[in-house]
Design a protein around this motif. Structure first.
Motif, PDB file in Angstrom:
ATOM      1  N   ASP A  32      -6.639  -2.453  -6.526  1.00  0.00           N
ATOM      2  CA  ASP A  32      -7.380  -3.117  -5.454  1.00  0.00           C
ATOM      3  C   ASP A  32      -6.929  -4.571  -5.345  1.00  0.00           C
ATOM      4  O   ASP A  32      -6.502  -5.170  -6.336  1.00  0.00           O
ATOM      5  CB  ASP A  32      -8.885  -3.042  -5.753  1.00  0.00           C
ATOM      6  N   GLY A  33      -7.013  -5.108  -4.142  1.00  0.00           N
ATOM      7  CA  GLY A  33      -6.705  -6.523  -3.936  1.00  0.00           C
ATOM      8  C   GLY A  33      -5.381  -6.771  -3.221  1.00  0.00           C
ATOM      9  O   GLY A  33      -4.969  -7.924  -3.081  1.00  0.00           O
ATOM     10  N   ARG A  36      -6.137  -8.959  -0.157  1.00  0.00           N
ATOM     11  CA  ARG A  36      -6.471 -10.351  -0.503  1.00  0.00           C
ATOM     12  C   ARG A  36      -5.238 -11.107  -0.993  1.00  0.00           C
ATOM     13  O   ARG A  36      -5.074 -12.293  -0.735  1.00  0.00           O
ATOM     14  CB  ARG A  36      -7.584 -10.374  -1.573  1.00  0.00           C
ATOM     15  N   ARG A  83      -9.263   2.357   8.150  1.00  0.00           N
ATOM     16  CA  ARG A  83      -8.600   1.048   8.341  1.00  0.00           C
ATOM     17  C   ARG A  83      -7.759   1.055   9.620  1.00  0.00           C
ATOM     18  O   ARG A  83      -7.464   2.117  10.169  1.00  0.00           O
ATOM     19  CB  ARG A  83      -7.720   0.752   7.125  1.00  0.00           C
TER      20      ARG A  83
END
Ligand code: IPE
Ligand code: IPE
Ligand code: MG
Length: 247
Positions: A32-33, A36, A83
């Motif tokens: 995850d990430g 970001r 998404r």
């Protein structure tokens, strides 16, 4: 209790590297990430996924190097279809490239691949590549499970339906045998990156007694040293499985 820290070449001042025994046979990652990571750099989210794909190869290789026999990665969930289309397309095409590369490099990497999730939603050439990779790699020992179009609730419902249709007895073993992870021991350790503390519909059945480890590191930044930290944390824990520790 032997603690498993291998010294690399200490004369070079390299940090000790961990090694594992059969208390840690199976590690799973909720990667995850990626988004970001890209955002921090002012880049579109897709760049984070490209970088994350490189990290994926590096971390899987490292887990094999330190003696972990089974690695599972959550690469794309059933919920991730919501998404934006360009992001989904990029993730799916990165995964397809990865799968094609895995087939080319199979003899070198010697990995047994299993896909967790319904392959039939992907374009036929990709779904065929997935099936072929599973078949031609089935003789290797080191296992990599890739959860792709995966959702744990759907997996459990599918297993129940299959059991009901076959008339088999329903118990924990038969249900486990109808999951995508059939034949694979449950994860000993689940690592989630990017500071989120939830399972997001990942291995809900199989995680019954998994140790959970959360790190703020964004997936594309994940390094072997971060895996070492998770492994050390794991070995510092006491797994009781509901029992008591003998004095
Ligand atoms: C993980 O990174 C990759 C997938 C879920 C496919 P994210 O894309 O979820 O990254 P963040 O959480 O938005 O930073
Ligand atoms: C979980 O990450 C799914 C994968 C790692 C493939 P998400 O980024 O989709 O999860 P949420 O939305 O933060 O729970
Ligand atoms: Mg995320």
């Amino acid at each position: 209790m032997p603690l498993l820290f291998k010294k690399n070449d200490s004369s070079k001042g390299e940090p000790a590297r961990v090694a594992v025994d059969d208390r840690l046979r199976h590690i799973a990652f909720i990667l995850d990430g990626n988004g970001r990571w890209a955002k921090k750099r002012g880049l579109p989210r897709e760049y984070g996924h490209s970088e994350g794909a490189q990290t994926f190869k590096r971390i899987v290789r490292y887990c094999g190097d330190i003696g972990i026999k089974i690695v599972t990665v959550y690469a794309f969930s059933t919920e991730n279809w919501s998404r934006p289309k360009n992001e989904v397309d990029r993730i799916v095409s990165l995964l397809d490239e990865y799968i094609a590369g895995a087939e080319r490099e199979l003899e070198e990497n010697k990995i047994r691949y299993t896909f967790l999730g319904d392959k039939s939603v992907f374009a036929a050439p990709m779904a065929e590549r997935m099936t072929r990779l599973e078949q031609i790699s089935s003789g290797y020992e080191l296992r990599l499970n890739i959860a792709l179009n995966y959702g744990s609730r759907a997996e459990i419902v599918r297993a129940c339906r299959e059991l009901a249709e076959s008339g088999e007895e329903i118990n924990e073993r038969t249900l486990s045998d109808h999951l995508y992870t059939a034949g694979c021991p449950d994860p000993d350790l689940i690592v989630r990156t990017a500071n989120e503390r939830r399972l997001s519909n990942f291995l809900l059945w199989q995680a019954a007694y998994s140790e959970l480890y959360f790190t703020p590191t964004l997936w594309p930044d994940m390094q072997p040293a971060d895996v070492d930290a998770a492994v050390r944390d794991f070995y510092a824990r006491e797994r009781r499985f509901g029992g008591v520790t003998p004095k």
